[in-house]
Design a protein around this motif. Structure first.
Motif, short mmCIF file in Angstrom:
data_model
loop_
_atom_site.label_atom_id
_atom_site.label_comp_id
_atom_site.label_asym_id
_atom_site.label_seq_id
_atom_site.Cartn_x
_atom_site.Cartn_y
_atom_site.Cartn_z
N ASP A 1 12.16 26.05 15.39
CA ASP A 1 12.83 24.92 16.04
C ASP A 1 13.93 25.38 17.00
N LYS A 2 14.28 26.66 16.93
CA LYS A 2 15.30 27.23 17.83
C LYS A 2 16.60 26.41 17.81
N VAL A 3 17.07 26.10 16.59
CA VAL A 3 18.28 25.31 16.45
C VAL A 3 19.49 26.05 17.03
N VAL A 4 20.44 25.28 17.52
CA VAL A 4 21.66 25.85 18.09
C VAL A 4 22.68 26.14 16.97
N ALA A 5 22.51 25.46 15.84
CA ALA A 5 23.40 25.67 14.69
C ALA A 5 22.69 25.27 13.41
N LEU A 6 23.12 25.89 12.32
CA LEU A 6 22.70 25.49 10.98
C LEU A 6 23.89 24.79 10.32
N ALA A 7 23.60 23.79 9.47
CA ALA A 7 24.70 23.07 8.82
C ALA A 7 24.23 22.52 7.48
N SER B 1 20.53 36.28 13.45
CA SER B 1 20.11 35.47 14.61
C SER B 1 21.30 35.02 15.45
N LYS B 2 22.53 35.41 15.04
CA LYS B 2 23.77 34.98 15.72
C LYS B 2 23.83 33.45 15.86
N THR B 3 23.45 32.77 14.78
CA THR B 3 23.45 31.30 14.79
C THR B 3 24.68 30.77 14.03
N PRO B 4 25.55 30.00 14.70
CA PRO B 4 26.68 29.40 13.99
C PRO B 4 26.20 28.54 12.81
N MET B 5 26.93 28.65 11.70
CA MET B 5 26.55 28.00 10.45
C MET B 5 27.77 27.24 9.91
N VAL B 6 27.66 25.93 9.86
CA VAL B 6 28.79 25.08 9.44
C VAL B 6 28.57 24.63 8.00
N VAL B 7 29.37 25.15 7.09
CA VAL B 7 29.27 24.79 5.67
C VAL B 7 30.03 23.47 5.47
N MET B 8 29.28 22.41 5.15
CA MET B 8 29.86 21.07 5.02
C MET B 8 30.21 20.70 3.57
N ALA B 9 29.72 21.49 2.59
CA ALA B 9 29.91 21.12 1.19
C ALA B 9 30.39 22.27 0.31
N ALA B 10 29.67 23.38 0.32
CA ALA B 10 29.94 24.46 -0.64
C ALA B 10 31.38 24.97 -0.47
N VAL C 1 19.50 19.88 22.39
CA VAL C 1 19.85 20.93 21.42
C VAL C 1 19.61 20.37 20.02
N LYS C 2 19.10 21.24 19.16
CA LYS C 2 18.81 20.81 17.78
C LYS C 2 19.81 21.44 16.82
N ILE C 3 20.25 20.63 15.85
CA ILE C 3 21.08 21.12 14.75
C ILE C 3 20.24 21.01 13.47
N GLY C 4 20.08 22.12 12.78
CA GLY C 4 19.30 22.14 11.54
C GLY C 4 20.20 21.96 10.33
N VAL C 5 20.04 20.84 9.65
CA VAL C 5 20.90 20.53 8.50
C VAL C 5 20.08 20.67 7.21
N ILE C 6 20.50 21.58 6.35
CA ILE C 6 19.78 21.81 5.10
C ILE C 6 20.63 21.29 3.94
N LEU C 7 20.05 20.36 3.18
CA LEU C 7 20.79 19.66 2.12
C LEU C 7 19.94 19.48 0.87
N PRO C 8 20.57 19.39 -0.29
CA PRO C 8 19.82 18.96 -1.48
C PRO C 8 19.64 17.44 -1.46
N MET C 9 18.51 16.97 -0.94
CA MET C 9 18.24 15.52 -0.89
C MET C 9 17.59 15.06 -2.19
N THR C 10 17.06 16.00 -2.97
CA THR C 10 16.46 15.71 -4.28
C THR C 10 17.06 16.69 -5.28
N GLY C 11 16.79 16.44 -6.56
CA GLY C 11 17.29 17.34 -7.60
C GLY C 11 18.69 16.98 -8.06
#
Ligand code: DHB
Length: 366
Positions: free
Chosen positions: A71-77, A95-104, A7-17
Protein backbone atom coordinates in the motif's frame (compact mmCIF):
# COMPACT_ATOMS: atom_id res chain seq x y z
CA UNK A 1 -7.90 10.79 -7.58
CA UNK A 2 -4.61 9.91 -9.21
CA UNK A 3 -2.22 8.00 -6.94
CA UNK A 4 0.12 11.00 -6.67
CA UNK A 5 -2.66 13.05 -5.08
CA UNK A 6 -3.29 10.55 -2.29
CA UNK A 7 -1.33 9.57 0.80
CA UNK A 8 -2.28 6.52 2.82
CA UNK A 9 -1.96 6.08 6.57
CA UNK A 10 -1.93 2.45 7.75
CA UNK A 11 -3.61 2.07 11.13
CA UNK A 12 -3.20 -1.28 12.87
CA UNK A 13 -5.53 -1.88 15.83
CA UNK A 14 -7.02 -4.71 17.88
CA UNK A 15 -10.59 -4.48 16.50
CA UNK A 16 -11.37 -7.98 17.83
CA UNK A 17 -10.17 -10.00 20.80
CA UNK A 18 -9.51 -9.02 24.40
CA UNK A 19 -8.36 -5.46 23.56
CA UNK A 20 -11.16 -4.69 21.08
CA UNK A 21 -12.32 -1.66 23.09
CA UNK A 22 -8.99 0.03 22.30
CA UNK A 23 -9.52 -0.54 18.57
CA UNK A 24 -13.13 0.63 18.79
CA UNK A 25 -12.16 3.86 20.57
CA UNK A 26 -9.26 4.78 18.28
CA UNK A 27 -11.09 3.94 15.03
CA UNK A 28 -14.02 6.06 16.21
CA UNK A 29 -11.70 8.97 17.03
CA UNK A 30 -10.02 8.80 13.60
CA UNK A 31 -13.41 8.83 11.91
CA UNK A 32 -14.42 11.89 13.97
CA UNK A 33 -11.14 13.65 13.20
CA UNK A 34 -11.58 13.25 9.45
CA UNK A 35 -15.25 14.30 9.62
CA UNK A 36 -14.19 17.48 11.44
CA UNK A 37 -10.99 18.30 9.54
CA UNK A 38 -11.60 16.95 6.07
CA UNK A 39 -9.40 14.56 4.13
CA UNK A 40 -6.77 17.00 2.86
CA UNK A 41 -3.28 17.46 4.31
CA UNK A 42 -0.08 18.62 2.63
CA UNK A 43 -2.08 19.20 -0.56
CA UNK A 44 -3.04 15.51 -0.75
CA UNK A 45 -6.06 13.38 0.05
CA UNK A 46 -5.44 11.36 3.21
CA UNK A 47 -6.79 7.82 3.01
CA UNK A 48 -6.82 5.86 6.28
CA UNK A 49 -6.58 2.06 6.04
CA UNK A 50 -7.62 0.32 9.28
CA UNK A 51 -6.38 -3.25 9.81
CA UNK A 52 -7.33 -5.62 12.64
CA UNK A 53 -4.44 -7.47 14.30
CA UNK A 54 -6.69 -8.99 17.03
CA UNK A 55 -3.96 -8.07 19.53
CA UNK A 56 -1.54 -10.70 18.14
CA UNK A 57 2.01 -9.47 17.41
CA UNK A 58 2.61 -11.81 14.44
CA UNK A 59 -0.45 -10.28 12.77
CA UNK A 60 0.72 -6.73 13.50
CA UNK A 61 4.12 -7.43 11.95
CA UNK A 62 2.61 -9.03 8.81
CA UNK A 63 0.04 -6.24 8.38
CA UNK A 64 2.72 -3.55 8.81
CA UNK A 65 4.88 -5.23 6.16
CA UNK A 66 1.93 -5.38 3.74
CA UNK A 67 0.96 -1.76 4.39
CA UNK A 68 4.52 -0.56 3.74
CA UNK A 69 5.31 -2.77 0.72
CA UNK A 70 1.95 -3.09 -1.06
CA UNK A 71 0.00 0.00 0.00
CA UNK A 72 3.07 2.26 0.25
CA UNK A 73 1.69 4.02 3.32
CA UNK A 74 3.26 7.32 4.34
CA UNK A 75 2.92 6.40 8.03
CA UNK A 76 1.97 3.55 10.33
CA UNK A 77 -0.25 4.26 13.35
CA UNK A 78 -2.36 2.62 16.07
CA UNK A 79 -0.70 -0.12 18.21
CA UNK A 80 -3.05 -1.18 21.01
CA UNK A 81 -0.56 -3.09 23.14
CA UNK A 82 3.18 -2.80 23.82
CA UNK A 83 4.22 -6.11 22.16
CA UNK A 84 2.40 -5.05 18.98
CA UNK A 85 4.31 -1.76 18.81
CA UNK A 86 7.66 -3.45 19.55
CA UNK A 87 7.04 -6.07 16.84
CA UNK A 88 6.60 -3.30 14.26
CA UNK A 89 9.60 -1.15 15.25
CA UNK A 90 12.13 -2.94 12.95
CA UNK A 91 9.80 -2.46 9.96
CA UNK A 92 9.55 1.28 10.67
CA UNK A 93 13.36 1.48 10.89
CA UNK A 94 14.11 -0.55 7.77
CA UNK A 95 11.55 1.26 5.60
CA UNK A 96 12.10 4.70 7.22
CA UNK A 97 8.35 4.91 7.82
CA UNK A 98 7.13 7.23 10.62
CA UNK A 99 5.17 5.23 13.22
CA UNK A 100 2.72 6.99 15.55
CA UNK A 101 1.92 4.98 18.69
CA UNK A 102 -1.62 6.02 19.68
CA UNK A 103 -2.19 3.56 22.56
CA UNK A 104 0.72 1.46 23.84
CA UNK A 105 2.49 3.00 26.83
CA UNK A 106 5.68 1.19 27.89
CA UNK A 107 8.42 3.80 28.18
CA UNK A 108 10.97 1.89 26.05
CA UNK A 109 8.80 1.81 22.89
CA UNK A 110 10.05 5.14 21.53
CA UNK A 111 13.65 3.89 21.92
CA UNK A 112 12.96 0.87 19.69
CA UNK A 113 13.20 2.91 16.45
CA UNK A 114 14.18 6.48 15.46
CA UNK A 115 10.93 6.50 13.41
CA UNK A 116 8.63 6.04 16.42
CA UNK A 117 6.73 8.83 18.13
CA UNK A 118 3.76 8.66 20.49
CA UNK A 119 0.47 10.42 21.29
CA UNK A 120 -0.65 8.18 24.17
CA UNK A 121 1.38 8.35 27.39
CA UNK A 122 3.97 6.43 29.34
CA UNK A 123 3.27 4.45 32.51
CA UNK A 124 6.17 6.19 34.33
CA UNK A 125 4.45 9.57 33.63
CA UNK A 126 1.27 8.35 35.31
CA UNK A 127 2.75 6.17 38.07
CA UNK A 128 5.23 8.70 39.49
CA UNK A 129 2.40 11.17 40.09
CA UNK A 130 0.57 8.57 42.21
CA UNK A 131 3.80 7.82 44.11
CA UNK A 132 3.77 11.48 45.11
CA UNK A 133 0.06 11.80 45.89
CA UNK A 134 -0.50 8.66 47.99
CA UNK A 135 1.99 9.19 50.85
CA UNK A 136 0.86 12.82 51.21
CA UNK A 137 -2.69 11.57 51.68
CA UNK A 138 -2.37 9.06 54.49
CA UNK A 139 -1.33 6.08 52.37
CA UNK A 140 1.94 4.68 53.73
CA UNK A 141 1.68 0.90 53.26
CA UNK A 142 0.74 -0.35 49.83
CA UNK A 143 0.47 -3.52 47.79
CA UNK A 144 0.94 -3.23 44.02
CA UNK A 145 -0.93 -5.26 41.41
CA UNK A 146 0.03 -4.99 37.74
CA UNK A 147 -0.36 -6.95 34.53
CA UNK A 148 2.79 -8.95 33.91
CA UNK A 149 4.27 -7.25 30.83
CA UNK A 150 5.97 -3.99 29.75
CA UNK A 151 3.56 -1.32 31.03
CA UNK A 152 2.96 -3.28 34.24
CA UNK A 153 6.72 -3.49 34.86
CA UNK A 154 6.96 0.28 34.35
CA UNK A 155 3.97 1.06 36.59
CA UNK A 156 5.23 -1.18 39.41
CA UNK A 157 8.80 0.13 39.27
CA UNK A 158 8.09 3.85 38.96
CA UNK A 159 5.27 3.86 41.55
CA UNK A 160 7.26 1.74 44.04
CA UNK A 161 10.50 3.71 43.69
CA UNK A 162 8.60 6.96 44.19
CA UNK A 163 6.60 5.89 47.21
CA UNK A 164 9.78 4.54 48.87
CA UNK A 165 11.44 7.91 48.22
CA UNK A 166 8.44 9.51 49.97
CA UNK A 167 8.86 7.25 53.05
CA UNK A 168 6.12 4.81 52.06
CA UNK A 169 6.34 1.04 52.16
CA UNK A 170 5.55 -1.62 49.54
CA UNK A 171 4.35 -4.77 51.37
CA UNK A 172 3.94 -6.98 48.33
CA UNK A 173 4.19 -6.82 44.52
CA UNK A 174 1.54 -8.93 42.76
CA UNK A 175 1.00 -9.67 39.06
CA UNK A 176 -1.68 -11.11 36.81
CA UNK A 177 -1.24 -12.40 33.24
CA UNK A 178 -2.21 -10.29 30.21
CA UNK A 179 -4.50 -12.99 28.80
CA UNK A 180 -7.60 -14.03 30.77
CA UNK A 181 -6.52 -12.82 34.22
CA UNK A 182 -8.17 -14.24 37.38
CA UNK A 183 -8.20 -11.59 40.11
CA UNK A 184 -9.56 -13.79 42.94
CA UNK A 185 -6.25 -15.26 44.21
CA UNK A 186 -4.40 -11.92 44.19
CA UNK A 187 -7.28 -10.11 45.89
CA UNK A 188 -7.15 -12.68 48.71
CA UNK A 189 -3.44 -11.92 49.14
CA UNK A 190 -4.22 -8.21 49.28
CA UNK A 191 -6.83 -8.80 52.00
CA UNK A 192 -4.33 -10.76 54.06
CA UNK A 193 -1.59 -8.12 53.69
CA UNK A 194 -3.93 -5.36 55.03
CA UNK A 195 -2.31 -2.41 53.23
CA UNK A 196 -3.64 1.15 53.44
CA UNK A 197 -4.15 0.97 49.68
CA UNK A 198 -3.84 -1.27 46.66
CA UNK A 199 -2.12 0.33 43.66
CA UNK A 200 -3.27 -1.15 40.34
CA UNK A 201 -2.29 -1.00 36.68
CA UNK A 202 -4.33 -3.11 34.26
CA UNK A 203 -4.62 -2.44 30.53
CA UNK A 204 -7.71 -0.72 29.17
CA UNK A 205 -10.66 -3.13 29.09
CA UNK A 206 -9.86 -5.03 32.31
CA UNK A 207 -10.90 -2.37 34.83
CA UNK A 208 -14.59 -3.23 35.11
CA UNK A 209 -14.05 -6.92 35.83
CA UNK A 210 -11.38 -6.07 38.40
CA UNK A 211 -13.55 -3.44 40.10
CA UNK A 212 -16.46 -5.89 40.36
CA UNK A 213 -14.30 -8.50 42.10
CA UNK A 214 -12.69 -5.89 44.38
CA UNK A 215 -16.20 -5.01 45.58
CA UNK A 216 -17.53 -8.59 45.73
CA UNK A 217 -14.61 -9.66 47.91
CA UNK A 218 -15.28 -6.77 50.27
CA UNK A 219 -11.88 -5.11 50.03
CA UNK A 220 -13.46 -1.65 50.02
CA UNK A 221 -15.48 -2.56 53.14
CA UNK A 222 -12.26 -3.83 54.76
CA UNK A 223 -10.91 -0.27 54.47
CA UNK A 224 -8.38 -0.95 51.71
CA UNK A 225 -8.30 2.06 49.38
CA UNK A 226 -7.98 1.56 45.66
CA UNK A 227 -5.54 3.76 43.73
CA UNK A 228 -3.82 3.35 40.39
CA UNK A 229 -3.14 4.74 36.98
CA UNK A 230 -6.23 5.93 35.09
CA UNK A 231 -6.39 2.74 33.05
CA UNK A 232 -8.51 1.11 35.80
CA UNK A 233 -11.17 3.84 35.74
CA UNK A 234 -11.18 3.95 31.96
CA UNK A 235 -13.94 6.20 30.59
CA UNK A 236 -14.95 3.40 28.18
CA UNK A 237 -16.23 1.35 31.15
CA UNK A 238 -16.36 3.71 34.13
CA UNK A 239 -20.02 4.61 33.97
CA UNK A 240 -21.03 0.92 34.27
CA UNK A 241 -18.74 0.13 37.22
CA UNK A 242 -21.22 1.09 39.91
CA UNK A 243 -20.68 2.59 43.35
CA UNK A 244 -17.57 0.49 44.13
CA UNK A 245 -15.68 2.90 41.83
CA UNK A 246 -16.76 6.01 43.78
CA UNK A 247 -13.81 7.74 45.45
CA UNK A 248 -11.13 5.78 43.56
CA UNK A 249 -8.16 8.10 42.96
CA UNK A 250 -6.02 7.68 39.86
CA UNK A 251 -3.36 9.62 37.96
CA UNK A 252 -3.33 9.94 34.17
CA UNK A 253 -3.24 12.27 31.19
CA UNK A 254 -6.90 12.23 30.12
CA UNK A 255 -10.37 12.35 31.62
CA UNK A 256 -13.54 12.82 29.58
CA UNK A 257 -14.49 15.25 32.36
CA UNK A 258 -11.50 17.54 31.66
CA UNK A 259 -13.16 20.95 31.88
CA UNK A 260 -11.55 22.77 28.91
CA UNK A 261 -13.78 24.19 26.15
CA UNK A 262 -11.88 22.10 23.59
CA UNK A 263 -12.52 18.88 25.52
CA UNK A 264 -16.19 19.68 26.06
CA UNK A 265 -16.54 20.07 22.30
CA UNK A 266 -14.52 16.88 21.64
CA UNK A 267 -16.65 14.77 24.02
CA UNK A 268 -19.93 16.22 22.70
CA UNK A 269 -18.97 15.66 19.05
CA UNK A 270 -17.64 12.17 19.78
CA UNK A 271 -20.79 11.13 21.66
CA UNK A 272 -23.04 12.61 18.98
CA UNK A 273 -21.27 10.60 16.28
CA UNK A 274 -20.66 7.31 18.13
CA UNK A 275 -23.12 7.12 21.07
CA UNK A 276 -20.41 6.24 23.59
CA UNK A 277 -17.95 8.21 25.72
CA UNK A 278 -14.38 8.72 24.46
CA UNK A 279 -11.59 7.41 26.68
CA UNK A 280 -7.82 8.03 26.79
CA UNK A 281 -7.35 5.74 23.78
CA UNK A 282 -9.70 7.90 21.69
CA UNK A 283 -7.79 11.06 22.55
CA UNK A 284 -4.50 9.33 21.61
CA UNK A 285 -6.01 8.46 18.22
CA UNK A 286 -7.48 11.91 17.61
CA UNK A 287 -4.21 13.67 18.54
CA UNK A 288 -2.23 11.17 16.46
CA UNK A 289 -4.24 12.26 13.43
CA UNK A 290 -3.63 15.93 14.28
CA UNK A 291 0.11 15.19 14.56
CA UNK A 292 0.12 13.47 11.14
CA UNK A 293 -1.98 16.16 9.43
CA UNK A 294 0.32 18.90 10.82
CA UNK A 295 3.34 16.87 9.74
CA UNK A 296 2.03 16.28 6.22
CA UNK A 297 1.19 19.97 5.89
CA UNK A 298 4.79 20.85 6.85
CA UNK A 299 6.36 18.19 4.59
CA UNK A 300 4.00 19.07 1.71
CA UNK A 301 2.80 15.49 1.63
CA UNK A 302 6.27 13.90 1.60
CA UNK A 303 6.92 10.88 3.81
CA UNK A 304 9.98 9.17 5.31
CA UNK A 305 12.60 11.48 6.87
CA UNK A 306 10.83 14.68 5.80
CA UNK A 307 7.65 13.63 7.56
CA UNK A 308 9.53 12.31 10.60
CA UNK A 309 11.34 15.64 10.98
CA UNK A 310 8.00 17.44 10.79
CA UNK A 311 6.51 15.32 13.60
CA UNK A 312 9.31 16.22 16.02
CA UNK A 313 8.85 19.30 18.19
CA UNK A 314 5.16 19.83 17.46
CA UNK A 315 3.19 21.64 20.15
CA UNK A 316 -0.58 21.81 20.06
CA UNK A 317 -3.66 21.89 22.22
CA UNK A 318 -5.29 18.51 22.79
CA UNK A 319 -8.59 17.74 24.52
CA UNK A 320 -6.32 16.66 27.42
CA UNK A 321 -4.41 20.01 27.56
CA UNK A 322 -1.29 21.19 25.71
CA UNK A 323 1.01 18.48 24.39
CA UNK A 324 4.54 18.55 22.97
CA UNK A 325 6.49 15.97 21.00
CA UNK A 326 10.01 16.21 22.46
CA UNK A 327 12.28 16.67 19.42
CA UNK A 328 15.13 14.68 20.98
CA UNK A 329 13.27 11.67 22.37
CA UNK A 330 10.18 11.81 20.08
CA UNK A 331 8.23 11.20 23.30
CA UNK A 332 5.08 13.02 24.36
CA UNK A 333 5.34 15.67 27.10
CA UNK A 334 2.03 16.40 28.79
CA UNK A 335 0.14 17.35 31.94
CA UNK A 336 -0.67 14.54 34.39
CA UNK A 337 -3.83 14.91 36.47
CA UNK A 338 -4.87 13.46 39.80
CA UNK A 339 -8.55 12.52 39.63
CA UNK A 340 -11.28 11.10 41.88
CA UNK A 341 -14.31 9.16 40.67
CA UNK A 342 -17.46 11.15 41.45
CA UNK A 343 -21.10 10.89 40.47
CA UNK A 344 -22.49 13.90 38.62
CA UNK A 345 -26.00 14.01 37.13
CA UNK A 346 -26.23 10.25 37.67
CA UNK A 347 -23.03 9.44 35.77
CA UNK A 348 -19.55 8.46 36.98
CA UNK A 349 -16.62 10.67 35.97
CA UNK A 350 -12.90 10.98 36.73
CA UNK A 351 -12.96 14.50 38.23
CA UNK A 352 -9.54 16.16 38.08
CA UNK A 353 -8.42 17.94 41.27
CA UNK A 354 -4.66 18.39 40.83
CA UNK A 355 -2.19 18.64 37.93
CA UNK A 356 1.53 18.27 37.28
CA UNK A 357 2.38 20.41 34.26
CA UNK A 358 4.48 19.38 31.23
CA UNK A 359 5.63 15.99 32.52
CA UNK A 360 8.44 14.39 30.50
CA UNK A 361 8.72 10.61 30.51
CA UNK A 362 10.68 9.74 33.67
CA UNK A 363 11.73 6.53 31.92
CA UNK A 364 14.03 8.33 29.48
CA UNK A 365 17.61 8.41 30.69
CA UNK A 366 19.13 10.06 27.62
C1 DHB B 1 -0.95 -0.68 27.23
C2 DHB B 1 -2.24 -1.08 26.92
C3 DHB B 1 -3.31 -0.51 27.56
O1 DHB B 1 -4.56 -0.89 27.27
C4 DHB B 1 -3.11 0.49 28.52
O2 DHB B 1 -4.18 1.01 29.13
C5 DHB B 1 -1.83 0.90 28.82
C6 DHB B 1 -0.75 0.31 28.17
C7 DHB B 1 0.20 -1.31 26.55
O3 DHB B 1 0.12 -2.49 26.18
O4 DHB B 1 1.23 -0.63 26.38
Amino acid sequence: HAQADTVKIGVILPMTGQSASTGKQIAAAIQLFQAQNGKKAGGKTVEVLIKDDAGVADNTRRLAQELVVNDKVVALAGFGLTPLALATAPIATQSKTPMVVMAAATSAITEASPYITRTSFTLPQAAVAMGDWAPKNGIKKVVTLVTDYGPGNDAEKYFSDRILLNSGQVLEKLRTPLRSPDFAPVLQKVRDAKPDALFVFLPSGQGAQFMKQFGERGLDKAGIKLIGTGDITDDDQLNDMGDVALGVVTTQHYSAAHPSPMNKRFVADFQAMHKFRPNFMAVGGWDGMRLLYNGLNASKGAGNDALMAALKGQVFESPRGQILIDAQTREIVQDIYTRRVEKKDGQLWNVEFDVQKSVKDPGKTK
